[in-house]
Design a protein around this motif. Structure first.
Motif, PDB file in Angstrom:
ATOM      1  N   ILE A 169     -19.901   3.570   0.177  1.00 54.57           N
ATOM      2  CA  ILE A 169     -18.805   2.817   0.804  1.00 54.57           C
ATOM      3  C   ILE A 169     -18.064   1.935  -0.194  1.00 54.57           C
ATOM      4  CG2 ILE A 169     -18.173   1.205   2.631  1.00 54.57           C
ATOM      5  CD1 ILE A 169     -19.176   3.941   3.595  1.00 54.57           C
ATOM      6  N   LEU A 170     -18.793   1.125  -0.961  1.00 51.60           N
ATOM      7  CA  LEU A 170     -18.132   0.182  -1.870  1.00 51.60           C
ATOM      8  C   LEU A 170     -17.292   0.872  -2.955  1.00 51.60           C
ATOM      9  CD1 LEU A 170     -20.796  -2.654  -2.284  1.00 51.60           C
ATOM     10  CD2 LEU A 170     -18.577  -2.792  -1.140  1.00 51.60           C
ATOM     11  N   PRO A 171     -17.786   1.941  -3.594  1.00 47.43           N
ATOM     12  CA  PRO A 171     -16.928   2.607  -4.589  1.00 47.43           C
ATOM     13  C   PRO A 171     -15.608   3.099  -4.000  1.00 47.43           C
ATOM     14  CG  PRO A 171     -19.198   3.330  -4.839  1.00 47.43           C
ATOM     15  CD  PRO A 171     -19.149   2.529  -3.575  1.00 47.43           C
ATOM     16  N   GLN A 172     -15.660   3.679  -2.790  1.00 51.01           N
ATOM     17  CA  GLN A 172     -14.422   4.139  -2.155  1.00 51.01           C
ATOM     18  C   GLN A 172     -13.532   2.966  -1.756  1.00 51.01           C
ATOM     19  OE1 GLN A 172     -14.863   7.645   0.645  1.00 51.01           O
ATOM     20  NE2 GLN A 172     -17.016   7.001   0.534  1.00 51.01           N
ATOM     21  N   THR A 173     -14.163   1.900  -1.278  1.00 57.38           N
ATOM     22  CA  THR A 173     -13.415   0.718  -0.855  1.00 57.38           C
ATOM     23  C   THR A 173     -12.622   0.121  -2.013  1.00 57.38           C
ATOM     24  OG1 THR A 173     -14.991   0.172   0.900  1.00 57.38           O
ATOM     25  CG2 THR A 173     -13.626  -1.628   0.061  1.00 57.38           C
ATOM     26  N   PHE A 174     -13.286  -0.053  -3.155  1.00 58.99           N
ATOM     27  CA  PHE A 174     -12.615  -0.679  -4.290  1.00 58.99           C
ATOM     28  C   PHE A 174     -11.506   0.202  -4.854  1.00 58.99           C
ATOM     29  CE2 PHE A 174     -16.599  -3.275  -4.600  1.00 58.99           C
ATOM     30  CZ  PHE A 174     -15.986  -4.484  -4.334  1.00 58.99           C
ATOM     31  N   MET A 175     -11.645   1.508  -4.742  1.00 57.59           N
ATOM     32  CA  MET A 175     -10.557   2.384  -5.160  1.00 57.59           C
ATOM     33  C   MET A 175      -9.318   2.161  -4.296  1.00 57.59           C
ATOM     34  SD  MET A 175     -11.434   4.207  -7.787  1.00 57.59           S
ATOM     35  CE  MET A 175     -10.344   5.631  -7.758  1.00 57.59           C
ATOM     36  N   VAL A 176      -9.545   1.912  -3.009  1.00 57.80           N
ATOM     37  CA  VAL A 176      -8.436   1.716  -2.073  1.00 57.80           C
ATOM     38  C   VAL A 176      -7.744   0.374  -2.290  1.00 57.80           C
ATOM     39  CG1 VAL A 176      -7.871   1.380   0.375  1.00 57.80           C
ATOM     40  CG2 VAL A 176      -9.391   3.254  -0.315  1.00 57.80           C
ATOM     41  N   ILE A 177      -8.522  -0.662  -2.578  1.00 59.00           N
ATOM     42  CA  ILE A 177      -7.971  -2.021  -2.574  1.00 59.00           C
ATOM     43  C   ILE A 177      -7.549  -2.514  -3.955  1.00 59.00           C
ATOM     44  CG2 ILE A 177      -9.321  -2.639  -0.542  1.00 59.00           C
ATOM     45  CD1 ILE A 177     -11.216  -4.202  -2.383  1.00 59.00           C
ATOM     46  N   ILE A 178      -7.632  -1.677  -4.979  1.00 59.70           N
ATOM     47  CA  ILE A 178      -7.278  -2.122  -6.330  1.00 59.70           C
ATOM     48  C   ILE A 178      -5.901  -2.783  -6.397  1.00 59.70           C
ATOM     49  CG2 ILE A 178      -6.577  -1.224  -8.595  1.00 59.70           C
ATOM     50  CD1 ILE A 178      -9.140   0.384  -8.644  1.00 59.70           C
ATOM     51  N   PRO A 179      -4.836  -2.203  -5.817  1.00 59.12           N
ATOM     52  CA  PRO A 179      -3.533  -2.883  -5.885  1.00 59.12           C
ATOM     53  C   PRO A 179      -3.547  -4.285  -5.282  1.00 59.12           C
ATOM     54  CG  PRO A 179      -3.237  -0.599  -5.223  1.00 59.12           C
ATOM     55  CD  PRO A 179      -4.714  -0.870  -5.184  1.00 59.12           C
ATOM     56  N   ALA A 180      -4.189  -4.432  -4.115  1.00 50.43           N
ATOM     57  CA  ALA A 180      -4.255  -5.751  -3.475  1.00 50.43           C
ATOM     58  C   ALA A 180      -5.090  -6.724  -4.301  1.00 50.43           C
ATOM     59  CB  ALA A 180      -4.842  -5.621  -2.073  1.00 50.43           C
ATOM     60  N   LEU A 181      -6.152  -6.223  -4.930  1.00 55.14           N
ATOM     61  CA  LEU A 181      -6.993  -7.085  -5.761  1.00 55.14           C
ATOM     62  C   LEU A 181      -6.213  -7.598  -6.967  1.00 55.14           C
ATOM     63  CD1 LEU A 181     -10.488  -5.323  -5.865  1.00 55.14           C
ATOM     64  CD2 LEU A 181      -9.834  -7.378  -4.612  1.00 55.14           C
ATOM     65  N   PHE A 182      -5.471  -6.725  -7.621  1.00 48.47           N
ATOM     66  CA  PHE A 182      -4.698  -7.147  -8.787  1.00 48.47           C
ATOM     67  C   PHE A 182      -3.594  -8.118  -8.381  1.00 48.47           C
ATOM     68  CE2 PHE A 182      -6.760  -3.719 -11.063  1.00 48.47           C
ATOM     69  CZ  PHE A 182      -6.810  -4.205 -12.356  1.00 48.47           C
ATOM     70  N   SER A 183      -3.027  -7.909  -7.208  1.00 55.14           N
ATOM     71  CA  SER A 183      -2.023  -8.849  -6.712  1.00 55.14           C
ATOM     72  C   SER A 183      -2.633 -10.232  -6.525  1.00 55.14           C
ATOM     73  CB  SER A 183      -1.442  -8.340  -5.391  1.00 55.14           C
ATOM     74  OG  SER A 183      -0.530  -9.269  -4.852  1.00 55.14           O
ATOM     75  N   GLN A 184      -3.844 -10.268  -5.995  1.00 52.73           N
ATOM     76  CA  GLN A 184      -4.532 -11.550  -5.818  1.00 52.73           C
ATOM     77  C   GLN A 184      -4.894 -12.169  -7.161  1.00 52.73           C
ATOM     78  OE1 GLN A 184      -4.766 -13.249  -3.077  1.00 52.73           O
ATOM     79  NE2 GLN A 184      -5.845 -14.923  -4.090  1.00 52.73           N
ATOM     80  N   CYS A 185      -5.175 -11.337  -8.153  1.00 52.81           N
ATOM     81  CA  CYS A 185      -5.457 -11.857  -9.493  1.00 52.81           C
ATOM     82  C   CYS A 185      -4.265 -12.636 -10.034  1.00 52.81           C
ATOM     83  CB  CYS A 185      -5.802 -10.711 -10.442  1.00 52.81           C
ATOM     84  SG  CYS A 185      -7.401  -9.942 -10.139  1.00 52.81           S
ATOM     85  N   THR A 186      -3.067 -12.092  -9.872  1.00 52.06           N
ATOM     86  CA  THR A 186      -1.880 -12.803 -10.349  1.00 52.06           C
ATOM     87  C   THR A 186      -1.685 -14.104  -9.586  1.00 52.06           C
ATOM     88  OG1 THR A 186      -0.363 -11.627  -8.848  1.00 52.06           O
ATOM     89  CG2 THR A 186      -0.758 -10.637 -11.011  1.00 52.06           C
ATOM     90  N   THR A 187      -2.029 -14.103  -8.302  1.00 52.36           N
ATOM     91  CA  THR A 187      -1.923 -15.334  -7.506  1.00 52.36           C
ATOM     92  C   THR A 187      -2.860 -16.406  -8.032  1.00 52.36           C
ATOM     93  OG1 THR A 187      -1.280 -14.110  -5.518  1.00 52.36           O
ATOM     94  CG2 THR A 187      -2.194 -16.321  -5.197  1.00 52.36           C
ATOM     95  N   VAL A 188      -4.084 -16.011  -8.375  1.00 52.05           N
ATOM     96  CA  VAL A 188      -5.051 -16.970  -8.923  1.00 52.05           C
ATOM     97  C   VAL A 188      -4.538 -17.546 -10.239  1.00 52.05           C
ATOM     98  CG1 VAL A 188      -7.369 -17.221  -9.906  1.00 52.05           C
ATOM     99  CG2 VAL A 188      -7.052 -15.949  -7.780  1.00 52.05           C
ATOM    100  N   ILE A 189      -4.014 -16.683 -11.092  1.00 51.11           N
ATOM    101  CA  ILE A 189      -3.502 -17.156 -12.384  1.00 51.11           C
ATOM    102  C   ILE A 189      -2.370 -18.155 -12.180  1.00 51.11           C
ATOM    103  CG2 ILE A 189      -2.280 -16.455 -14.477  1.00 51.11           C
ATOM    104  CD1 ILE A 189      -3.845 -13.772 -14.248  1.00 51.11           C
ATOM    105  N   LYS A 190      -1.443 -17.843 -11.302  1.00 50.77           N
ATOM    106  CA  LYS A 190      -0.319 -18.764 -11.045  1.00 50.77           C
ATOM    107  C   LYS A 190      -0.797 -20.058 -10.396  1.00 50.77           C
ATOM    108  CE  LYS A 190       1.975 -15.550  -8.856  1.00 50.77           C
ATOM    109  NZ  LYS A 190       3.024 -14.863  -8.057  1.00 50.77           N
ATOM    110  N   ASP A 191      -1.713 -19.937  -9.438  1.00 55.67           N
ATOM    111  CA  ASP A 191      -2.195 -21.132  -8.731  1.00 55.67           C
ATOM    112  C   ASP A 191      -3.075 -22.011  -9.608  1.00 55.67           C
ATOM    113  OD1 ASP A 191      -0.826 -20.305  -6.532  1.00 55.67           O
ATOM    114  OD2 ASP A 191      -2.579 -19.793  -5.320  1.00 55.67           O
TER     115      ASP A 191
END
Length: 213
Positions: free
Chosen positions: A129-151
């Motif tokens: 489950i987790l390997p498939q999940t992370f493949m799906v959510i990579i774009p959203a995760l990277f978007s959140q990464c930029t939010t953390v950097i800015k915040d």
């Protein structure tokens, strides 16, 4: 006075390095804790699921700066520890919802297939489950990464030696408006390069997924 002398540039870049360090650590811990929260909310017993839901809603409905101030004034530790802690407790709630969205995209038949092969719950999650999940959510995760950097710039409000704070310190030495604008331009350029670089990685990944489909 030359505002971009060696001492000032080194001081500013030291703050930029601290920003990256704090952001990376916060993202890693937030993702780990957020994944656990998502698993409990999605698959855990009802009482724990409700408790996690309350945690997620609490942090999603309050500003990050509030928790930065709270941790800064209540928790003893160096600036890296307190900064990472404040971002982790806040961002993990966002990560949890991102991961849970990934869980919802995985067909329930995956659990049934895993069970038929003798996998338990944790084995199913870890290997299937987790390997498939992370493949799906990579774009959203990277978007959140930029939010953390800015915040992370919020940390300047509690005098953490991050990029925004060190630039502000040097800015206090500016002799005229042109030097202030140059510092703003320098700060803009580094933030932009870092976050735009992340967005390029996401776009390349999405193109690769589309091409492979």
């Amino acid at each position: 006075m030359e505002i971009f002398n060696q001492a000032n540039v080194s001081f500013i870049l030291g703050g930029f390095a601290n920003t990256i360090e704090i952001s990376v650590l916060a993202i890693i811990f937030s993702l780990l804790f957020g994944t656990i929260l998502a698993m409990v909310k999605q698959y855990g017993p009802k009482p724990l699921s409700l408790l996690v839901s309350a945690y997620i809603e609490l942090f999603r409905c309050t500003p990050n700066l509030l928790w930065i101030l709270f941790i800064y004034f209540t928790v003893k530790g160096d600036y890296v520890f307190t900064s990472v802690l404040s971002f982790t407790i806040f961002t993990s709630a966002v990560m949890a919802e991102i991961v849970r969205g990934g869980f919802n995209s995985i067909p329930k038949s995956q659990f049934e297939a895993a069970r038929s092969q003798g996998f338990g719950f944790f084995g199913t999650m870890w290997y299937i489950i987790l390997p498939q999940t992370f493949m799906v959510i990579i774009p959203a995760l990277f978007s959140q990464c930029t939010t953390v950097i800015k915040d992370s710039s919020y940390l300047a409000g509690v005098n953490v030696m991050e990029f925004m704070y060190t630039t502000k310190v040097v800015m206090a030495q500016a002799a005229d408006l042109s030097q202030v604008l140059m510092l703003y331009g320098f700060m803009f350029a580094l933030y932009f390069v870092l976050n735009f670089g992340i967005s390029l990685i996401v776009r390349a990944y999405q193109r690769r997924v589309v091409a492979a489909a």
